[in-house]
Design a protein around this motif. Sequence first.
Motif, mmCIF file in Angstrom:
data_model
loop_
_atom_site.group_PDB
_atom_site.id
_atom_site.type_symbol
_atom_site.label_atom_id
_atom_site.label_comp_id
_atom_site.label_asym_id
_atom_site.label_seq_id
_atom_site.Cartn_x
_atom_site.Cartn_y
_atom_site.Cartn_z
ATOM 1 N N VAL A 285 0.779 -1.329 0.003
ATOM 2 C CA VAL A 285 0.077 -0.111 -0.077
ATOM 3 C C VAL A 285 0.815 1.272 0.088
ATOM 4 O O VAL A 285 1.967 1.309 0.474
ATOM 5 N N SER A 303 3.420 -5.995 2.763
ATOM 6 C CA SER A 303 2.255 -6.741 3.689
ATOM 7 C C SER A 303 3.168 -7.163 4.999
ATOM 8 O O SER A 303 2.434 -7.173 5.959
ATOM 9 N N ASP A 322 -3.549 3.775 -1.836
ATOM 10 C CA ASP A 322 -3.693 3.064 -3.029
ATOM 11 C C ASP A 322 -3.040 1.746 -2.730
ATOM 12 O O ASP A 322 -1.789 1.934 -2.180
ATOM 13 N N ARG A 323 -3.553 0.781 -3.365
ATOM 14 C CA ARG A 323 -2.863 -0.477 -2.996
ATOM 15 C C ARG A 323 -2.172 -1.046 -4.436
ATOM 16 O O ARG A 323 -2.594 -0.729 -5.662
#
Lengths: 340, 540
Positions: A285, A303, A322-323
């Motif tokens: 992210v 992650s 935003d991912r």
Amino acid sequence: MTAIHCHDIDRAFGGIKALEGFELSVPSGSIVSLVGPSGSGKTTALRIIAGFDLPDRGSVTIGDRTVVGNGTNIPPERRRVGMVFQDYALFPHMTVGANIGYGVDGADCEERTRSVLELVGLTGLANRMPHELSGGEQQRVALARALAPEPDVVLLDEPFSNLDAPQREKMRRDVRRILKEAGATAVFVTHDQSEALSVADVVAVMREGRVVQTGPPHVVYATPKDPWVASFLGDSVLVDGTAAVGQVETALGSFPHRGGDTGPVEVMIRPEWIHPYPEPGGPAVVVDREFYGHDQMLLIELSTGQRVQSRIGPRPILEPGDRVSLGVDEFVVFPTNARA
Amino acid sequence: MTVQIEGRDDLPGAKTPAATRRPRFRAPWWLWAAAVVILIPVLVPIAGLFVRVLAASDSAWNTLFSPRTAELIARSALLVTAVTASALAIGVAAAWLGVRTALRWSNVWGVLVAMPLVIPSYVIALSYLAASGPRGLIADATGIGLPVLTGFPGAWLALTLATYPYVFLITAASLRRIDPAFEEAAAGLGAGGWRAFRTVTLPQLRPAMGTAALLVGLYTLSDFGSVSLMRYDVFTRVIYSQYSGRLDRTPAAVLSMVLILIALLLIIGEERTRGRATYYSRRPNRAPTHRPLRPTARAGAYAFLGSLVVLGVLLPVGVLIAWVVRGLEAGESIRIDWAAVGGSIVASTLAALIAMAAAVPIAVLTVRYAGRSTRWLQRSVYVTFSLPHIAVALAVVFFAVNFLGPLYQSLALLVVVYAAIFLAQATGSAEAALRQVNPSLEEASRSLGRSALATLTSITIPLIWKGLLAGGALVFLTTMKELPVTLILRPTGFDTLAIRVWSAADELFYARAAASALVLLLVAAVPMYFLAIRNREYVS
């Protein structure tokens, strides 16, 4: 042909070792940048080559002459070394022309002065006094003065540090052009990595009194010898990894591994080697963004919770939150004990 | 597993202190030779004096331990203590008023209060002798017959007026560097006025006052002119009368040695205390503030500073002028003695030129090759300057008579001795000038193919020229005023203005002495003007 060779030089000031086992070879006709943090011994090395300081041990050869070491010590005035000082050191009581002609003997003095003035682009300023010139012009005069006696090598000590940023960019280009036009062999000292990379043919990275890596700028930048050189010569992302035969596992994914060592390693990636791809539900992210116009620097959280930097062009615009998924196109693997 | 983002700011790298980055080159031998040669004509004779005294007969040693010597020491000590105390009190008070209080025209006061510096102590003494007494100007003008101001009170007054400007200049410079916030902090804590000055400012001034006290003490110990005119028998006067009045010169030699030893003790003592003193030389980071004074206090301050100017400058100069007028009226033949003017100018110019030439190698050594041996060189220059000149001159005479036959009583020897004695003034400003020259200029010259000597002549000397000239002007000025060395070492028939003033005054020809003194002040004003107006920055 090697123009300058420094062999195994030690120099201590009081108890502080400025140089220790310093080695440097400068190929004839090339521009070498000696880059390192302050206190790494760059200026000391330059002063020893010029003859302003004596090494405790070791030797310096210029062309085929040993100028210091093995019982000889040629005084600076007979070394044929041109020096450009950090503060330019223009003689304040002499005109620009007299400054430039100072090191030239005899009849061709006037002619030589005119031709170097032209080379540095200051034709017509010969009768000015140094204090009437701008910083950039003074810099050019200093360079012209050093080149005028046609020295075997030119040494430049932090040549751009007294200029303001816009002037500096231009002077870097000009100095490189002038040195190349003069066919000079040059060594210049800087603590600014971007200066070292952009001006030189060969970069020599110094740390704690010795040269730790030498090579063309793009090679040293892309394949630094250890994490310290990597981070000194630019932004770098370091992630821990585990090496197995043919492969390294990291939080950024697994990379092919050619080295034979296995176990814990460090993987260095330049931010511009990391590419984020917008992907809803992606594993990483975007946390923050610094936009510079010609490019942008993203801070991305993996992650695992670790954060890495990614430098991309002005597009796409990614907002915090935003991912993304990440692609990596180059990397360097260091054994974990490489960190000094 | 950790992820690191490394910035470039936290990189290791020990910084080499700039002070240790000194080149390790030895100075060229010719530089040392040139630096030392000027000191030889003075230091060797001083060593010779000690040898002579130590090898002297029992009778000489009897001189040393006689009650008369003890009495001399006591009188010299009394005069040194009294003058130092009064000069310190006056100088510090004037400096505080000038720097820290809101006085009108404080710059003008600063110049006026320092003015007596230009007037030789024997001229001040002469003017007070000529003003006081039943035949003096004051008696003439007012009809009140004052006793003649001689002996201890006269010497005390003349020397205090001659020396307090040194204290004033040194402590004023130091006061300017002390942040007034200290005094304000003290006031905020309830210590106002006098208590703040005594408990906060004065302790910070102590190093400067120590230096000033040493200067005044040495000046008083060495002074010959005013004590001899005031007929107060301290070392210098007795040494001179022993030397000139007797065939056996050993007693003069013994007393000279004692005088030199006392001076050395003072110098060493000051060096020791300076080593322990803490210097508070933090530059104030804001404009200085000036304490407003209450009307009565302000009137007192003006009266105090004004009286210094009257006593130290106006009265002496006024008396000189009045005596010349009086002499002319009485039909005395007063004319400018051009031979003495010429002698003064020639000797002072030669001394200044020699000192300037010698200052170059010394400044280069002490600034560019600083180390233990150059510190000793600097110290020798300073000690030579500080030793009582009459004793040094006698040492040179003894040496010259025995070893330098033809040079004895030659102009050459006289000016070389002047130059050596006053060398510290030339080296001081040469060193200050050289410190402002970036060493990379000299390195640039070397790497452009010029030798060390060629670099010295084409780069270093042109760049320190102004400083050298300022030092030369100072030496010129001091030589103009010099008395005992001239008296003892001058060639037969050679006269200077200083000699004329002194000998005429000594024989009570005040009008003639006053005329020579006025000419002396006029000639001395030329280098003074140059120093004060043109080259202020090089004079420390």
